[in-house]
Design a protein around this motif. Structure first.
Motif, short mmCIF file in Angstrom:
data_model
loop_
_atom_site.label_atom_id
_atom_site.label_comp_id
_atom_site.label_asym_id
_atom_site.label_seq_id
_atom_site.Cartn_x
_atom_site.Cartn_y
_atom_site.Cartn_z
N ARG A 60 -24.97 3.60 2.82
CA ARG A 60 -26.30 3.84 3.37
C ARG A 60 -27.09 2.55 3.58
O ARG A 60 -27.96 2.48 4.43
N ALA A 61 -26.77 1.51 2.81
CA ALA A 61 -27.49 0.24 2.91
C ALA A 61 -27.10 -0.54 4.16
O ALA A 61 -27.78 -1.50 4.53
N LYS A 62 -26.04 -0.14 4.84
CA LYS A 62 -25.57 -0.88 6.01
C LYS A 62 -26.32 -0.47 7.27
O LYS A 62 -26.84 0.64 7.37
N THR A 63 -26.32 -1.37 8.24
CA THR A 63 -26.94 -1.10 9.53
C THR A 63 -25.99 -0.24 10.37
O THR A 63 -24.79 -0.17 10.08
N PRO A 64 -26.50 0.41 11.42
CA PRO A 64 -25.62 1.21 12.28
C PRO A 64 -24.45 0.41 12.88
O PRO A 64 -23.34 0.93 13.00
N ASP A 65 -24.69 -0.86 13.23
CA ASP A 65 -23.60 -1.68 13.76
C ASP A 65 -22.53 -1.93 12.70
O ASP A 65 -21.33 -1.90 12.98
N GLU A 66 -22.96 -2.20 11.48
CA GLU A 66 -22.02 -2.41 10.38
C GLU A 66 -21.24 -1.14 10.09
O GLU A 66 -20.04 -1.20 9.80
N LEU A 67 -21.89 0.00 10.19
CA LEU A 67 -21.21 1.28 9.97
C LEU A 67 -20.15 1.52 11.04
O LEU A 67 -19.05 1.98 10.72
N SER A 68 -20.47 1.20 12.28
CA SER A 68 -19.49 1.36 13.36
C SER A 68 -18.28 0.46 13.15
O SER A 68 -17.14 0.89 13.33
N THR A 69 -18.53 -0.76 12.72
CA THR A 69 -17.44 -1.69 12.43
C THR A 69 -16.60 -1.19 11.26
O THR A 69 -15.37 -1.24 11.30
N MET A 70 -17.27 -0.69 10.24
CA MET A 70 -16.58 -0.18 9.06
C MET A 70 -15.70 1.02 9.44
O MET A 70 -14.56 1.13 9.00
N ARG A 101 -17.23 9.94 4.76
CA ARG A 101 -18.50 9.45 4.22
C ARG A 101 -19.27 8.65 5.27
O ARG A 101 -20.47 8.84 5.45
N VAL A 102 -18.57 7.76 5.93
CA VAL A 102 -19.23 6.91 6.93
C VAL A 102 -19.75 7.76 8.08
O VAL A 102 -20.89 7.59 8.52
N LYS A 103 -18.94 8.72 8.56
CA LYS A 103 -19.37 9.56 9.66
C LYS A 103 -20.57 10.42 9.26
O LYS A 103 -21.48 10.64 10.06
N THR A 104 -20.60 10.90 8.03
CA THR A 104 -21.72 11.69 7.55
C THR A 104 -23.00 10.86 7.54
O THR A 104 -24.06 11.31 7.99
N ILE A 151 -23.63 8.11 9.24
CA ILE A 151 -24.01 7.80 10.62
C ILE A 151 -24.80 8.97 11.20
O ILE A 151 -25.84 8.78 11.85
N GLY A 152 -24.35 10.19 10.97
CA GLY A 152 -25.06 11.37 11.44
C GLY A 152 -26.43 11.51 10.82
O GLY A 152 -27.40 11.89 11.49
N GLU A 153 -26.53 11.19 9.53
CA GLU A 153 -27.83 11.25 8.85
C GLU A 153 -28.81 10.24 9.46
O GLU A 153 -29.98 10.55 9.62
N LYS A 154 -28.32 9.08 9.80
CA LYS A 154 -29.20 8.04 10.34
C LYS A 154 -29.65 8.37 11.76
O LYS A 154 -30.73 7.98 12.18
N ARG A 155 -28.83 9.10 12.51
CA ARG A 155 -29.19 9.47 13.89
C ARG A 155 -30.18 10.62 13.92
O ARG A 155 -30.94 10.73 14.87
N ARG A 156 -30.13 11.47 12.92
CA ARG A 156 -31.00 12.64 12.88
C ARG A 156 -32.42 12.26 12.51
O ARG A 156 -32.61 11.43 11.61
N PRO A 157 -33.42 12.85 13.13
CA PRO A 157 -34.80 12.56 12.74
C PRO A 157 -35.05 12.96 11.28
O PRO A 157 -34.47 13.93 10.80
N ALA A 158 -35.92 12.24 10.60
CA ALA A 158 -36.15 12.44 9.17
C ALA A 158 -36.72 13.81 8.85
O ALA A 158 -36.43 14.38 7.81
N GLY A 159 -37.53 14.39 9.73
CA GLY A 159 -38.18 15.66 9.44
C GLY A 159 -37.31 16.89 9.66
O GLY A 159 -37.63 17.97 9.22
N LYS A 160 -36.19 16.74 10.32
CA LYS A 160 -35.32 17.88 10.64
C LYS A 160 -34.31 18.11 9.52
O LYS A 160 -33.86 17.19 8.87
N ALA A 161 -33.92 19.35 9.35
CA ALA A 161 -32.97 19.69 8.28
C ALA A 161 -31.56 19.74 8.80
O ALA A 161 -31.22 19.79 9.89
#
Length: 68
Positions: free
Chosen positions: A8-18, A53-56, A58-68
């Motif tokens: 979770r501490a990584k940036t989206p670019d780092e997650l894509s690379t990972m 884990r990484v894909k999950t 990434i999905g959490e970071k793309r989703r708006p914070a207020g949505k479930a």
């Protein structure tokens, strides 16, 4: 095995690379298994779970914070 807090501490670019690195490793492990060269059979499972884990996250970071 990566911990979710570390991922979770990584940036989206780092997650894509990972994710790309994990998929390459998964491919190589599958290839080793097919040719009978694999020694660490548990690594396949660990890599598969790390990919999930990484894909999950990434999905959490793309989703708006207020949505479930």
């Amino acid at each position: 095995m990566s911990k979710p807090a570390d991922i979770r501490a990584k940036t989206p670019d780092e997650l894509s690379t990972m994710l790309l690195d994990l998929r390459r490793e998964q491919f190589n492990l599958r290839f080793q298994r097919a040719t009978g060269q694999q020694e660490k059979t548990a690594r396949i499972r660990a890599v598969r779970r790390d990919i999930a884990r990484v894909k999950t996250i990434i999905g959490e970071k793309r989703r708006p914070a207020g949505k479930a």
